[in-house]
Design an enzyme around this catalytic site. Sequence first.
Site, PDB file in Angstrom:
ATOM      1  N   LYS A  87     -67.773 -20.751 -44.024  1.00 53.37           N
ATOM      2  CA  LYS A  87     -66.760 -21.358 -43.153  1.00 53.37           C
ATOM      3  C   LYS A  87     -67.373 -22.471 -42.310  1.00 53.37           C
ATOM      4  O   LYS A  87     -66.811 -23.563 -42.214  1.00 53.37           O
ATOM      5  CB  LYS A  87     -66.157 -20.257 -42.272  1.00 53.37           C
ATOM      6  CG  LYS A  87     -65.025 -20.702 -41.387  1.00 53.37           C
ATOM      7  CD  LYS A  87     -64.035 -19.576 -41.139  1.00 53.37           C
ATOM      8  CE  LYS A  87     -64.493 -18.592 -40.081  1.00 53.37           C
ATOM      9  NZ  LYS A  87     -64.371 -19.138 -38.714  1.00 53.37           N
ATOM     10  N   GLN A 142     -71.563 -24.484 -31.851  1.00 56.71           N
ATOM     11  CA  GLN A 142     -70.347 -25.291 -31.710  1.00 56.71           C
ATOM     12  C   GLN A 142     -70.532 -26.354 -30.629  1.00 56.71           C
ATOM     13  O   GLN A 142     -70.129 -27.501 -30.819  1.00 56.71           O
ATOM     14  CB  GLN A 142     -69.151 -24.385 -31.406  1.00 56.71           C
ATOM     15  CG  GLN A 142     -68.791 -23.506 -32.597  1.00 56.71           C
ATOM     16  CD  GLN A 142     -67.574 -22.643 -32.357  1.00 56.71           C
ATOM     17  OE1 GLN A 142     -67.046 -22.590 -31.251  1.00 56.71           O
ATOM     18  NE2 GLN A 142     -67.138 -21.945 -33.382  1.00 56.71           N
ATOM     19  N   ASP A 183     -72.130 -13.581 -35.355  1.00 59.65           N
ATOM     20  CA  ASP A 183     -70.865 -13.199 -36.000  1.00 59.65           C
ATOM     21  C   ASP A 183     -70.950 -11.855 -36.721  1.00 59.65           C
ATOM     22  O   ASP A 183     -69.957 -11.379 -37.268  1.00 59.65           O
ATOM     23  CB  ASP A 183     -70.436 -14.287 -36.998  1.00 59.65           C
ATOM     24  CG  ASP A 183     -69.937 -15.530 -36.271  1.00 59.65           C
ATOM     25  OD1 ASP A 183     -69.655 -15.448 -35.056  1.00 59.65           O
ATOM     26  OD2 ASP A 183     -69.836 -16.590 -36.917  1.00 59.65           O
ATOM     27  N   ARG A 190     -62.932 -10.687 -38.162  1.00 56.87           N
ATOM     28  CA  ARG A 190     -64.200  -9.965 -38.379  1.00 56.87           C
ATOM     29  C   ARG A 190     -64.094  -8.502 -37.943  1.00 56.87           C
ATOM     30  O   ARG A 190     -64.771  -7.634 -38.498  1.00 56.87           O
ATOM     31  CB  ARG A 190     -65.352 -10.677 -37.665  1.00 56.87           C
ATOM     32  CG  ARG A 190     -65.553 -12.092 -38.180  1.00 56.87           C
ATOM     33  CD  ARG A 190     -66.972 -12.583 -38.088  1.00 56.87           C
ATOM     34  NE  ARG A 190     -67.026 -14.029 -38.294  1.00 56.87           N
ATOM     35  CZ  ARG A 190     -66.999 -14.634 -39.481  1.00 56.87           C
ATOM     36  NH1 ARG A 190     -66.937 -13.924 -40.588  1.00 56.87           N
ATOM     37  NH2 ARG A 190     -67.031 -15.945 -39.571  1.00 56.87           N
TER      38      ARG A 190
HETATM   39  C1  S3P Z   1     -70.004 -21.399 -35.392  1.00 64.29           C
HETATM   40  C2  S3P Z   1     -70.777 -21.072 -34.314  1.00 64.29           C
HETATM   41  C3  S3P Z   1     -70.697 -19.791 -33.610  1.00 64.29           C
HETATM   42  C4  S3P Z   1     -69.966 -18.749 -34.447  1.00 64.29           C
HETATM   43  C5  S3P Z   1     -68.709 -19.295 -35.058  1.00 64.29           C
HETATM   44  C6  S3P Z   1     -69.024 -20.479 -35.967  1.00 64.29           C
HETATM   45  C7  S3P Z   1     -70.154 -22.733 -36.003  1.00 64.29           C
HETATM   46  O1  S3P Z   1     -70.008 -19.955 -32.390  1.00 64.29           O
HETATM   47  O2  S3P Z   1     -69.651 -17.616 -33.657  1.00 64.29           O
HETATM   48  O3  S3P Z   1     -68.050 -18.308 -35.808  1.00 64.29           O
HETATM   49  O4  S3P Z   1     -69.644 -22.964 -37.113  1.00 64.29           O
HETATM   50  O5  S3P Z   1     -70.794 -23.585 -35.381  1.00 64.29           O
HETATM   51  P1  S3P Z   1     -70.750 -20.393 -31.026  1.00 64.29           P
HETATM   52  O6  S3P Z   1     -71.264 -21.757 -31.203  1.00 64.29           O
HETATM   53  O7  S3P Z   1     -69.679 -20.339 -29.965  1.00 64.29           O
HETATM   54  O8  S3P Z   1     -71.807 -19.351 -30.799  1.00 64.29           O
END
Ligand code: S3P
Length: 436
Positions: free
Chosen positions: A22, A172, A318, A390
Site C-alpha cells: 500500500k 508520512q 502497522d 488491520r
Molecule cells: C505509512 C506510514 C506509517 C504507517 C502507515 C503507512 C506510509 O504511518 O502507519 O500505515 O506509507 O508512509 P506514520 O508515518 O504515521 O507512522
Amino acid sequence: MSSYLVEPGGVLRGECRVPGDKSISHRALMLGAIAEGTTRIHGFLASEDCLATLGALRALGVACEGAEPSAELCIVGRGRDALQAPAETLQLGNAGTSMRLLAGLLAPCPFAVTLDGDSSLRRRPMERIAEPLRQLGAVVETSPDGTAPLHLAGVRSPLKAIDWDLPVASAQIKSCLLLAALGAQGETVIKEPAPSRDHTERMLAHYGCPPQRRDGALVISGGKLVGDVELQVPGDFSSAMFLLVAASCTPDSELLLPGVGVNPSRTGGLDILRAMGADIRVLAQREQGGEPVADIRVRYAPLRGLRIDPTLVPRAIDEFPALCVAAAAASGVTEFDGAVELRHKESDRLHTMAVGLQALGITVEERPAGLVIHGGQLGGGRVASAGDHRVALAFACVAGAASSSILIDDCDNVRTSWPSFIADASALGLPVVQKD
Ligand code: S3P
C-alpha cells in the site's frame, strides 16, 4: 456494514501472493504524477486507499492508462507544474498516507485545494504536517482540532527550504516534507528521532534523485524527476504479517508467500514474531525497483510472550494488531511500550485491541503507550474492528487458536488494503466467511 465470521480449527496450507504494498503503491502514483515521463507500475494495489489517491490525481489533471481496478497502470507524468486546480474537494476516504503525502505534493502549487476524508481520517492529527509546510512557505489551514479538512491556499512564490526535526518517527510526515522540498528552492534537512519506512527515499533514487544522508539527517534539494520509469510493487509485508501469525497459531499449518517486500524499515514485526518462537524462513532475497523482496515460508510453532524492545516499534508500527493476537495465543506475558502512535491510526489501536482481546477472554492491561497481554486460551465471541482494516484482519487470523467462533463487526474497511482477503484466506484453508 459487513462482518466476518471465523470458525476455529482449520489448517492453513498452500501458497499466497499477498496484495501489492500500500505504501509503495501510493508513492508510485504520486511520484509518477510529478515526474516528466511515463511511469509503468506493475503489481499496484487496487484497493480503496490507493484508488482514492488515483482519483485525486485524476482530479488534478493527471492521465492514467490501464483498466481499473488493475495491478498494471501507466501514469503519464507532465511534471508538477502541469497539475491543475481540482473542481472540487479531494475526497480521500480512509487514507492517511494519501492525505499527508498529497499535502506535501501540492504545497508548492499555485492553486487552492482542500483535502478531506471519512470520519476516521478526520480524527487523525494533521498539524504535524501543516506546521512544517507553513515553515516552507505554504498557506495551510486545518480544523480547530488540527485535523482534516486540510486547506492549501496555493502559493505565489516558490517554497523555501527549511531544517526540520520530526517530533515522531513518521514516514508520512517525512515523505510529505520530501515531496514538498523537492518543489522548494534550496536544501531541506529532515531529522527523525528514529528511522521510519524509507520507500520514498528509495523511489526517489529509482527516479535518479536520491536524497542524501548527512550526519544522520536526510537532505533534499529542489529539483525535477525526469524520465520513464518501470516500478514493480512488492507484496505488502503488513498483509503478509496476518498470514504469518495465522499459520504460526494454527497447528499443522505451512504457507509460502512469494514476492513479499522485506525492506528492513518494515520488518520489525518479523523480528518480533521470530523472537516469540515463530518458524519463519526468508528465502531467495532479491531486489526489485530498489526494494528488497523475498519469498517467506512459515510453519506452525508454539509462540511465547516477551517484552518488545521499544526501539523496534517504528519498524513494526502497522504490525501491532497482528502481534497483539499472536501474544494472546502465546504462552506467557507480552508487554510493549513506547507505542502511543498506535492511538492515532485508523482507530485507537491500543484501545481497540485491548477491548477485542478482553471480549475473547484474554487478560489485557491498557497503558498510555502500550499493552500488557497475558497469553492464554482464546475463547470465541464478538469483537468490534472499529472500522479498522488491520484490527479486522488480526482477529480473523487468530481463529485457529480460538476455542469457538469469532464474529468481527464492521469489516468493510478491509477493502482499503486487501480487497480479495476472503477469497485468498479461504483458498488457504482459513474458515472465514463474510456476513452482510
Ligand atoms: C505509512 C506510514 C506509517 C504507517 C502507515 C503507512 C506510509 O504511518 O502507519 O500505515 O506509507 O508512509 P506514520 O508515518 O504515521 O507512522
